[in-house]
Design an enzyme around this catalytic site. Structure first.
Site, PDB file in Angstrom:
ATOM      1  N   GLU A   1     -34.937  11.363 -37.547  1.00 51.69           N
ATOM      2  CA  GLU A   1     -34.261  10.576 -38.008  1.00 51.69           C
ATOM      3  C   GLU A   1     -34.084  10.045 -39.212  1.00 51.69           C
ATOM      4  OE1 GLU A   1     -30.509  12.446 -36.117  1.00 51.69           O
ATOM      5  OE2 GLU A   1     -29.042  11.868 -38.093  1.00 51.69           O
TER       6      GLU A   1
ATOM      7  N   ASP B   1     -28.660  17.858 -25.805  1.00 50.06           N
ATOM      8  CA  ASP B   1     -28.267  16.344 -26.310  1.00 50.06           C
ATOM      9  C   ASP B   1     -27.817  15.770 -25.077  1.00 50.06           C
ATOM     10  OD1 ASP B   1     -29.769  15.730 -28.677  1.00 50.06           O
ATOM     11  OD2 ASP B   1     -27.135  15.837 -29.228  1.00 50.06           O
TER      12      ASP B   1
ATOM     13  N   LYS C   1     -32.537  16.618 -24.946  1.00 48.07           N
ATOM     14  CA  LYS C   1     -32.702  15.636 -26.221  1.00 48.07           C
ATOM     15  C   LYS C   1     -32.828  13.779 -26.040  1.00 48.07           C
ATOM     16  CE  LYS C   1     -31.691  15.737 -30.340  1.00 48.07           C
ATOM     17  NZ  LYS C   1     -30.418  14.749 -30.794  1.00 48.07           N
TER      18      LYS C   1
ATOM     19  N   ASP D   1     -24.933  16.405 -29.959  1.00 46.76           N
ATOM     20  CA  ASP D   1     -24.029  15.885 -30.057  1.00 46.76           C
ATOM     21  C   ASP D   1     -23.229  15.454 -31.026  1.00 46.76           C
ATOM     22  OD1 ASP D   1     -25.369  13.817 -31.013  1.00 46.76           O
ATOM     23  OD2 ASP D   1     -24.869  12.153 -29.009  1.00 46.76           O
ATOM     24  N   SER D   2     -23.334  16.568 -32.192  1.00 46.37           N
ATOM     25  CA  SER D   2     -23.092  16.498 -33.935  1.00 46.37           C
ATOM     26  C   SER D   2     -21.793  17.219 -33.471  1.00 46.37           C
ATOM     27  CB  SER D   2     -23.920  17.166 -34.572  1.00 46.37           C
ATOM     28  OG  SER D   2     -24.648  18.261 -33.963  1.00 46.37           O
TER      29      SER D   2
ATOM     30  N   GLU E   1     -31.534   9.834 -27.381  1.00 43.38           N
ATOM     31  CA  GLU E   1     -32.107   8.929 -28.596  1.00 43.38           C
ATOM     32  C   GLU E   1     -32.176   7.236 -28.033  1.00 43.38           C
ATOM     33  OE1 GLU E   1     -28.647   8.187 -30.609  1.00 43.38           O
ATOM     34  OE2 GLU E   1     -28.191  10.841 -30.738  1.00 43.38           O
TER      35      GLU E   1
END
Ligand code: KIV
Ligand code: NA
Length: 265
Positions: free
Chosen positions: A181, A84, A112, A45-46, A114
């Protein structure tokens, strides 16, 4: 090469082989990264930052993620495709599963998520329903406002203990991989040694099973200040393919990240 599968990634970890991962958002780069031996392509999602010009990943929608996952899947041949789960998809295990189905149907082989131990129930719910999961801990960018900025995580003793407990809870819930991270190198090393699943670092530790960078960062295409953990692999290269091959080589031989790219507690 043979398709990179979850058992193949686990076998790499068990054999002490490094995993090279990069973000990827389109078909052309997917083909290039795959050809250069990148093991895992992450539709991060970057893309909110590097494609859309947002200052955070919060405005990225599931529809955006689905679109770019479709693009990457079309260009890829043998790399593992990970997508993501965008901000807001983790409201409940059921909601998360419905969102993950859309990413899997778009071509993702793994998603993925978070979050720490609080997201373990959701991880278990997904894994039980055949959605492989990489858990993302430490500086989780979707929590930027909760953290009050983009800050290294796990620095105090209490925070380090919490991160270790989170990592174990996520592995117990069935996560097949853990991404860390911006955590101190010693802590990331300890967590890597504690777990039996592969770990991926970004601003974490060279001892992680693998490494990931944002594609645009490692190609030197980013506005503003370079994060400490970023290395510009275009430096000394005359092509994008050369830079990507240099990255894969540096991850595989353990020369990236160097101490200058990691954090001490
Ligand atoms: O969105 C992303 O690119 C990521 C990586 C930086 C780990 O989550
Ligand atoms: Na992300």
């Amino acid at each position: 090469r043979k398709a990179v599968t979850i058992p193949a990634l686990q076998a790499m970890r068990d054999a002490g082989e490094k995993i090279a991962m990069l973000t990827c958002y389109d078909a052309s780069f997917a083909a290039l990264l795959d050809r250069c031996g990148v093991d895992v392509l992450l539709i991060g999602d970057s893309l909110g930052n590097v494609l859309q010009g947002q200052t955070t990943t919060l405005p990225v929608t599931l529809d955006h993620m689905v679109y770019h996952t479709e693009c990457v899947a079309r260009g890829n041949h043998s790399a593992m495709v990970m997508a993501d789960m965008s901000f807001g998809t983790l409201a409940s295990p059921e909601h998360a599963f419905n969102c993950a189905v859309r990413l899997m149907q778009a071509g993702a082989q793994m998603v993925k998520v978070e979050g720490g131990a609080w997201v373990a129930d959701t991880v278990r719910y997904l894994v039980e329903r055949s959605v492989p999961v990489c858990a993302h801990v430490g500086l989780t960018p979707q929590s930027v406002h909760a953290f009050g900025g983009f800050k290294v995580q796990g620095k105090s003793n209490a925070a380090a203990e919490q991160l270790k407990a989170d990592a174990l809870a996520l592995q117990d819930a069935g996560a097949q991989m853990l991404l860390m991270e911006a955590v101190p190198a010693a802590l990331a090393t300890e967590i890597t040694n504690m777990l039996h699943v592969p770990t991926i670092g970004i601003g974490a530790s060279a001892a992680c099973t693998g490494q990931v960078l944002v594609l645009h960062d490692m190609l030197g295409i980013f506005p503003g200040r370079k994060a400490k953990f970023v290395k510009d692999f275009m430096d000394g290269q005359s092509s994008i393919e050369g830079a990507v091959r240099a990255y894969v080589q540096a991850v595989k031989d353990g020369s990236f990240p160097a101490a200058e790219h990691t954090f001490s507690a």
